[in-house]
Design a protein around this motif. Structure first.
Motif, PDB file in Angstrom:
ATOM      1  N   LYS A   1       0.761  -1.195   0.012  1.00 57.35           N
ATOM      2  CA  LYS A   1      -0.020   0.028  -0.056  1.00 57.35           C
ATOM      3  C   LYS A   1       0.722   1.107   0.154  1.00 57.35           C
ATOM      4  O   LYS A   1       0.505   2.274  -0.697  1.00 57.35           O
ATOM      5  CB  LYS A   1      -0.900  -0.034   1.366  1.00 57.35           C
ATOM      6  N   PHE A   2       1.864   1.188   0.607  1.00 58.87           N
ATOM      7  CA  PHE A   2       2.892   2.157   0.605  1.00 58.87           C
ATOM      8  C   PHE A   2       3.374   2.625  -0.735  1.00 58.87           C
ATOM      9  O   PHE A   2       3.480   3.675  -1.222  1.00 58.87           O
ATOM     10  CB  PHE A   2       3.970   1.892   1.495  1.00 58.87           C
ATOM     11  N   ALA A   3       3.776   1.654  -1.506  1.00 59.89           N
ATOM     12  CA  ALA A   3       4.160   1.789  -2.699  1.00 59.89           C
ATOM     13  C   ALA A   3       3.047   2.274  -3.741  1.00 59.89           C
ATOM     14  O   ALA A   3       3.398   3.157  -4.559  1.00 59.89           O
ATOM     15  CB  ALA A   3       4.837   0.233  -3.413  1.00 59.89           C
TER      16      ALA A   3
ATOM     17  N   PHE B   1       2.630   6.070  -4.474  1.00 60.50           N
ATOM     18  CA  PHE B   1       3.588   6.840  -5.343  1.00 60.50           C
ATOM     19  C   PHE B   1       3.490   6.159  -6.836  1.00 60.50           C
ATOM     20  O   PHE B   1       4.130   6.609  -7.657  1.00 60.50           O
ATOM     21  CB  PHE B   1       5.038   6.285  -4.900  1.00 60.50           C
ATOM     22  N   ALA B   2       2.355   5.144  -6.820  1.00 61.61           N
ATOM     23  CA  ALA B   2       2.065   4.769  -8.266  1.00 61.61           C
ATOM     24  C   ALA B   2       1.913   5.747  -9.371  1.00 61.61           C
ATOM     25  O   ALA B   2       2.305   5.411 -10.347  1.00 61.61           O
ATOM     26  CB  ALA B   2       1.150   3.486  -8.182  1.00 61.61           C
ATOM     27  N   LYS B   3       1.330   6.737  -9.076  1.00 60.58           N
ATOM     28  CA  LYS B   3       1.030   7.913 -10.396  1.00 60.58           C
ATOM     29  C   LYS B   3       2.013   8.899 -10.343  1.00 60.58           C
ATOM     30  O   LYS B   3       1.802   9.771 -11.046  1.00 60.58           O
ATOM     31  CB  LYS B   3      -0.423   8.150 -10.043  1.00 60.58           C
ATOM     32  N   LYS B   4       2.948   9.021  -9.552  1.00 60.39           N
ATOM     33  CA  LYS B   4       3.911  10.034  -9.310  1.00 60.39           C
ATOM     34  C   LYS B   4       5.021   9.881 -10.524  1.00 60.39           C
ATOM     35  O   LYS B   4       5.525   8.777 -10.691  1.00 60.39           O
ATOM     36  CB  LYS B   4       4.598  10.096  -8.088  1.00 60.39           C
ATOM     37  N   ARG B   5       5.444  10.873 -10.964  1.00 64.74           N
ATOM     38  CA  ARG B   5       6.610  10.840 -11.968  1.00 64.74           C
ATOM     39  C   ARG B   5       7.808  11.460 -11.612  1.00 64.74           C
ATOM     40  O   ARG B   5       8.898  11.359 -12.141  1.00 64.74           O
ATOM     41  CB  ARG B   5       5.963  11.590 -13.248  1.00 64.74           C
TER      42      ARG B   5
ATOM     43  N   ILE C   1      10.795   8.586  -9.446  1.00 59.30           N
ATOM     44  CA  ILE C   1       9.852   7.520  -8.984  1.00 59.30           C
ATOM     45  C   ILE C   1       9.565   6.328  -9.958  1.00 59.30           C
ATOM     46  O   ILE C   1       9.873   5.361  -9.418  1.00 59.30           O
ATOM     47  CB  ILE C   1       8.481   8.227  -8.410  1.00 59.30           C
ATOM     48  N   PRO C   2       9.462   6.540 -11.023  1.00 55.77           N
ATOM     49  CA  PRO C   2       9.205   5.501 -12.039  1.00 55.77           C
ATOM     50  C   PRO C   2      10.211   4.232 -12.153  1.00 55.77           C
ATOM     51  O   PRO C   2      10.067   3.295 -12.541  1.00 55.77           O
ATOM     52  CB  PRO C   2       9.119   6.099 -13.451  1.00 55.77           C
ATOM     53  N   THR C   3      11.562   4.801 -11.933  1.00 60.28           N
ATOM     54  CA  THR C   3      12.730   4.067 -11.968  1.00 60.28           C
ATOM     55  C   THR C   3      12.919   3.118 -10.726  1.00 60.28           C
ATOM     56  O   THR C   3      13.520   1.966 -10.528  1.00 60.28           O
ATOM     57  CB  THR C   3      14.110   4.722 -11.950  1.00 60.28           C
TER      58      THR C   3
ATOM     59  N   TRP D   1      10.894  -0.169  -2.905  1.00 58.95           N
ATOM     60  CA  TRP D   1       9.648   0.253  -1.843  1.00 58.95           C
ATOM     61  C   TRP D   1       9.902  -0.317  -0.512  1.00 58.95           C
ATOM     62  O   TRP D   1       9.313   0.232   0.401  1.00 58.95           O
ATOM     63  CB  TRP D   1       8.481   0.263  -2.689  1.00 58.95           C
ATOM     64  N   GLU D   2      10.117  -1.710  -0.434  1.00 59.09           N
ATOM     65  CA  GLU D   2      10.138  -2.413   0.577  1.00 59.09           C
ATOM     66  C   GLU D   2      11.265  -1.863   1.560  1.00 59.09           C
ATOM     67  O   GLU D   2      10.951  -1.531   2.809  1.00 59.09           O
ATOM     68  CB  GLU D   2      10.462  -4.053   0.367  1.00 59.09           C
ATOM     69  N   ARG D   3      12.416  -1.505   0.920  1.00 60.56           N
ATOM     70  CA  ARG D   3      13.643  -0.844   1.999  1.00 60.56           C
ATOM     71  C   ARG D   3      12.941   0.551   2.447  1.00 60.56           C
ATOM     72  O   ARG D   3      13.266   0.674   3.666  1.00 60.56           O
ATOM     73  CB  ARG D   3      14.841  -0.738   1.067  1.00 60.56           C
TER      74      ARG D   3
END
Ligand SMILES: [Zn+2]
Length: 270
Positions: free
Chosen positions: A142-144, A147-151, A187-189, A195-197
Motif C-alpha cells: 500500500k505504501f508503494a 507513489f504509483a502515479k507519481k513521476r 519514482i518510475p525507476t 519500496w520495501e526498503r
C-alpha cells in the motif's frame, strides 16, 4: 521545521503536562496566529478542560471538553514551551494558554497557526492529508501504491503531505539514506525491492527519532532532557562536508525539486 517525530514528542510531553487540566486564561499578541478574535478565543477557552492531545501528520489536535478542537501547525520556526513566567524562553510569544500549574507558550507562530475549530471544520481542514506513516493498514504494498502515479523525484513525493503526512526535509533525507536510495531518484525507476526498503527505513528512522525526541533542540520544559536527542544521530541531514558514518565519503548538499537535500554519493544509488 518540526516533522512527525518532533510533533510526536510534543504530543507526549503535552499530554503529561496538560491532559485533564483546566484553562484559566489566554493571551494573544498576534491576532493572525488564531482564526477568531482574541476575545472570542478567551471566551471559548477559559474554564474548558483539555482532554488530550492527538497528532495527525505534522498537526496537533487539542481536544476540549466542549467538543471543540484546537488545531496547531508550527510550520517553519514555531515551537512550544510549558512552564512559569520566569522559566519561559526570551523569545516573542504569540499565544499563551494559562493553566493553574503553568503556562503553555506558542513561540515563533508566524507562518504557523492555532485554530479553534468544530469537529466538522477540523475534518475539512485536514481532509487532504495523506496516511500517517504508522497507519497499521499501510503495509509495504500500500505504501508503494501511494507513489504509483507519481513521476517526479522521490523526495518531492515523500514530503508531499497529500501523499504521506508527517515527513519533511530532514526525515525524507534520513529515510532514503537508510534505504540506500538517492532523494533525486525518479519514482518510475524504483522497483518493488526499493519500496520495501523505503517502507522499512521509514518505520525504523521515525521510530528511533521519536524515541530520541526528534532533532530540534528547543526544550519543552525546564526539566526536558528528551527533546532534540536525535540531532546527533542524523546521518546526512545538515551534514554537508562531513564524512558518511557508513563509508567515510563526504556528504554532499544537492538541490531536489527546489529543496535542499543531503546525500552520501557512495552509499546512495540512483
Ligand atoms: Zn556513505
Amino acid at each position: 521545521m518540526p516533522e512527525l517525530p518532533e510533533m510526536e514528542t510534543y504530543r507526549k510531553l503535552l499530554n503529561e503536562q496538560i491532559a485533564g487540566a483546566v484553562i484559566t486564561g489566554t493571551e494573544v499578541t498576534r491576532d493572525k496566529s488564531i482564526n477568531v478574535s482574541p476575545d472570542e478565543f478567551q471566551q471559548m477557552l477559559v474554564g474548558r478542560t483539555i482532554w488530550y492531545v492527538e497528532r495527525r501528520g505534522k498537526h496537533l489536535i487539542f481536544h476540549l471538553d466542549n467538543g471543540k478542537r484546537l488545531e496547531l501547525h508550527l510550520m517553519l520556526g514555531g515551537s512550544m514551551f510549558f512552564g512559569s513566567e520566569e522559566e519561559k524562553p526570551d523569545r516573542t510569544i504569540q499565544v499563551t494558554i494559562r493553566f493553574e500549574h503553568g503556562n503553555l507558550y506558542f513561540i515563533g507562530l508566524r507562518l504557523g497557526h492555532l485554530h479553534l475549530l468544530s469537529v466538522k471544520e477540523l475534518e475539512g481542514a485536514l481532509a487532504k492529508l495523506g496516511p500517517d506513516p504508522f497507519d497499521k493498514r499501510l503495509n509495504a504494498a500500500k505504501f508503494a501504491d501511494l507513489f504509483a502515479k507519481k513521476r517526479g523525484t522521490l523526495k518531492a513525493s515523500l514530503v508531499d503531505q497529500q501523499v504521506l503526512s508527517g515527513i519533511g526535509n530532514c526525515y525524507a533525507d534520513e529515510i532514503v539514506y537508510a534505504a540506500s536510495i538517492r532523494p533525486d531518484a525518479k519514482i518510475p525507476t524504483l522497483e518493488s525491492g526499493d519500496w520495501e526498503r523505503l517502507h522499512t527505513s521509514m518505520h525504523s528512522v521515525l521510530k528511533e527519532a521519536i524515541a530520541r525526541g526528534g532533532y530540534m533542540d528547543q526544550p519543552f520544559t525546564a526539566a526536558d532532557t528528551l527533546t532534540g536527542g536525535y540531532d546527533e544521530l542524523c546521518q546526512v541531514y545538515d551534514r554537508a562536508g562531513e564524512s558518511c558514518r557508513r563509508c567515510g565519503s563526504t556528504i554532499e548538499q544537492i538541490e531536489v525539486a527546489s529543496r535542499k537535500a543531503f546525500v552520501c554519493p557512495s552509499c546512495q544509488k540512483e
